[in-house]
Design a protein around this motif. Structure first.
Motif, PDB file in Angstrom:
ATOM      1  N   SER A 271     -81.178  -5.586 -53.038  1.00 48.74           N
ATOM      2  CA  SER A 271     -81.911  -6.689 -52.429  1.00 48.74           C
ATOM      3  C   SER A 271     -82.988  -7.251 -53.352  1.00 48.74           C
TER       4      SER A 271
ATOM      5  N   CYS B  10     -71.927 -11.061 -56.000  1.00 46.74           N
ATOM      6  CA  CYS B  10     -72.418 -11.601 -54.724  1.00 46.74           C
ATOM      7  C   CYS B  10     -73.116 -12.936 -54.928  1.00 46.74           C
ATOM      8  N   ARG B  11     -73.854 -13.059 -56.007  1.00 45.62           N
ATOM      9  CA  ARG B  11     -74.545 -14.318 -56.293  1.00 45.62           C
ATOM     10  C   ARG B  11     -73.524 -15.426 -56.555  1.00 45.62           C
TER      11      ARG B  11
ATOM     12  N   GLY C 250     -71.850 -16.362 -53.227  1.00 45.16           N
ATOM     13  CA  GLY C 250     -72.727 -16.656 -52.098  1.00 45.16           C
ATOM     14  C   GLY C 250     -72.611 -15.645 -50.977  1.00 45.16           C
TER      15      GLY C 250
ATOM     16  N   TRP D  67     -84.295 -16.253 -42.332  1.00 44.82           N
ATOM     17  CA  TRP D  67     -83.464 -15.592 -41.326  1.00 44.82           C
ATOM     18  C   TRP D  67     -84.261 -14.824 -40.277  1.00 44.82           C
TER      19      TRP D  67
ATOM     20  N   LYS E 205     -68.310 -13.845 -46.701  1.00 45.54           N
ATOM     21  CA  LYS E 205     -69.667 -14.179 -47.132  1.00 45.54           C
ATOM     22  C   LYS E 205     -70.677 -13.094 -46.752  1.00 45.54           C
TER      23      LYS E 205
ATOM     24  N   ALA F  54     -73.968 -12.655 -48.717  1.00 40.91           N
ATOM     25  CA  ALA F  54     -75.159 -11.943 -48.251  1.00 40.91           C
ATOM     26  C   ALA F  54     -74.855 -10.443 -48.228  1.00 40.91           C
TER      27      ALA F  54
ATOM     28  N   LEU G  18     -75.926 -12.797 -39.022  1.00 40.72           N
ATOM     29  CA  LEU G  18     -75.235 -13.339 -40.185  1.00 40.72           C
ATOM     30  C   LEU G  18     -73.773 -13.697 -39.937  1.00 40.72           C
TER      31      LEU G  18
ATOM     32  N   GLU H  46     -82.825 -13.867 -51.844  1.00 42.89           N
ATOM     33  CA  GLU H  46     -82.465 -14.781 -50.751  1.00 42.89           C
ATOM     34  C   GLU H  46     -81.137 -14.423 -50.104  1.00 42.89           C
ATOM     35  N   GLN H  47     -80.524 -13.323 -50.542  1.00 43.74           N
ATOM     36  CA  GLN H  47     -79.245 -12.896 -49.976  1.00 43.74           C
ATOM     37  C   GLN H  47     -79.257 -11.457 -49.500  1.00 43.74           C
TER      38      GLN H  47
ATOM     39  N   LEU I  49     -81.294  -9.837 -55.288  1.00 43.90           N
ATOM     40  CA  LEU I  49     -80.791 -10.953 -54.475  1.00 43.90           C
ATOM     41  C   LEU I  49     -81.827 -11.301 -53.403  1.00 43.90           C
TER      42      LEU I  49
END
Length: 473
Positions: free
Chosen positions: A293, A264-265, A268, A325, A236, A270, A183, A298-299, A296
């Motif tokens: 998680s 966080c959303r 953006g 990922w 990020k 992670a 990441l 996708e993050q 989120l």
């Protein structure tokens, strides 16, 4: 800061002699974990060497894992990972090495409730002709059945993820490294709790990442502080421990998790969610406190492990990641260990399938609760001036010291009395001044009798005048 002045051996280069003397004094208990070492200039003046020599010496000591350097804060003696399991200690809790030190500085699990379960599973795999492919190379993502076992285990703690999004790893520390390697790039900023697990500091040091501490309270990360840090740094990536945060023991409430996820959303960011202590939650908490998680999908990069709940020797963990990922994480896996160890993963799979892993985890939780009660009884006296910050199910406590004690003095005095604890300073990031506090790992003691002895020693220190501990000159 300690006034440490080492005795140097005459037959070695000066910088090597300084690093050797540091190792000797740590082994002899003259330098306790968390102690701040003299500045480069100060030690150079005392020894009559150049500042460059001391710089090389501290770099050599850091290479050996003896110290950890913090930009703007100094160089600190590092807690050493034991090279033996707790069962190698005597029954009274003293070390076979020196007969004196009860080491409560490492967050080790207690001795297992079923001591033969893990060796039995490993022996079973070794003797099973059907497990032959566990003796060969696999892909960097491991065998499908091991990914399914990981998904099954993580689901117990609220993380529902298909096996295709599970990467088996060599424990949680390795999972953390893989996530950061995938990441982030050298020079990137990673947000962490202002007092964070020092394993993350090691990862950041190795990968060249910059850590920025985010304010916390009794519920974990402060959403407003996280938002401000995101704005000021443009970071990020966030690493955090929502359950039984190390070292402060905080557990994020459901509302706090919603708020942190929303920040966080919006930015953006992670999230690397280290949830290795999730098994310590009781059933009601576990049902209510879904992982970050889950909020989120996708993050979120979710880390689970058997090291604390079943056995540290298995070195089995899992990283659940967004599908996009997985290939990048597989590249990092190949670059570090080629593949997860199929033998250990298979032993873990069998322990999970048989229910032994659940029983072992439940045994650790019961023991943690009993040891927390013991700590509360011994250290929780209202007249001590100390404040215990913890959770009834936690492996450790965060002990905020009374005003008469400074952290370094308390850690050193405890070591002289035969008990090793970790100075709070080693967890803090950047220039944030940490409170005078120590982390005490209750589960590290080989039994409750040894723990009681160590806690009574610490309780006695809390009410003493620290000036009485100062050596006469």
């Amino acid at each position: 800061m300690t006034s440490w002045t080492p005795d140097l051996r005459p037959d070695s280069p000066r910088y090597i002699a300084i690093a050797d003397a540091l190792a000797d004094d740590m082994g002899a208990g003259r330098l306790a974990p968390g102690v701040k070492l003299p500045t480069h200039r100060d030690l150079a003046w005392r020894l009559g060497v150049t500042v460059g020599t001391v710089t090389r010496a501290y770099a050599e000591a850091e290479r050996r894992g003896l110290v950890i350097g913090e930009v703007g804060r100094g160089t600190f003696v590092r807690a050493q990972t034991p090279d033996r399991p707790p069962s190698a200690d005597r029954q009274d809790g003293t070390s076979r090495d020196d007969g004196q030190i009860l080491d409560l500085s490492m967050n080790l699990p207690a001795l297992p409730s079923e001591p033969e379960a893990v060796p039995g599973a490993v022996a079973e795999v070794s003797g099973d002709p059907e497990a032959r492919r566990c003796f060969d190379y696999t892909t960097s993502l491991g065998l499908p059945e091991h990914r399914r076992a990981g998904a099954d285990w993580l689901a117990r703690h609220g993380l529902e993820s298909p096996p295709e999004r599970i990467v088996p790893t060599y424990g949680a520390q390795h999972a953390m490294f893989l996530a950061c390697a995938a990441l982030a790039e050298a020079g990137d900023t990673v947000l962490v709790e202002e007092a964070t697990f020092y394993g993350m500091k090691s990862v950041a040091k190795t990968l060249g990442l910059r850590l920025t501490g985010v304010p916390t309270d009794s519920q974990g990360l402060d959403p407003a502080g996280l938002d401000a840090a995101a704005r000021s740094t443009g970071a990020k990536l966030l690493y955090c421990v929502p359950n039984f945060q190390n070292p402060t023991c905080s557990v994020m409430t459901a509302q706090r998790r919603d708020e942190v996820a929303e920040v966080c959303r919006r930015h953006g960011i992670a999230v690397i969610e280290d949830d290795i202590y999730a098994f310590l939650l009781n059933d009601t908490e576990g049902a209510a406190l879904r992982p970050l998680s889950c909020r989120l999908p996708e993050q979120g990069f979710y880390i689970g492990s058997l090291s604390k709940s079943v056995s540290p020797a298995l070195r089995v963990g899992w990283l659940a990641a967004p599908a996009a990922w997985i290939d990048r994480i597989a590249v990092a896996q190949r670059a570090t260990v080629i593949m997860p160890n199929p033998l250990l993963q298979e032993a873990a799979r069998r322990l999970i399938a048989s229910g032994a892993a659940d029983r072992l985890a439940a045994g650790q939780r019961r023991e943690a609760i009993a040891r927390q009660r013991l700590a509360g009884e011994i250290l929780g006296r209202p007249n001590s001036g100390a404040r215990i910050v913890t959770h009834p199910n936690s492996f450790h406590i965060w002990l905020q010291l009374p005003p008469i004690w400074r952290t370094e003095a308390f850690v050193s005095a405890a070591r002289r009395r035969g008990v090793a604890v970790t100075a709070g300073e080693v967890f803090f990031v950047g220039r944030v001044p940490g409170p005078d506090a120590v982390r005490i790992c209750l589960s590290a003691a080989p039994n409750r009798k040894a723990l009681e002895r160590g806690l009574r020693t610490l309780a006695g220190l809390l009410s003493e005048d620290p000036t009485l501990e100062m050596p006469l000159v």
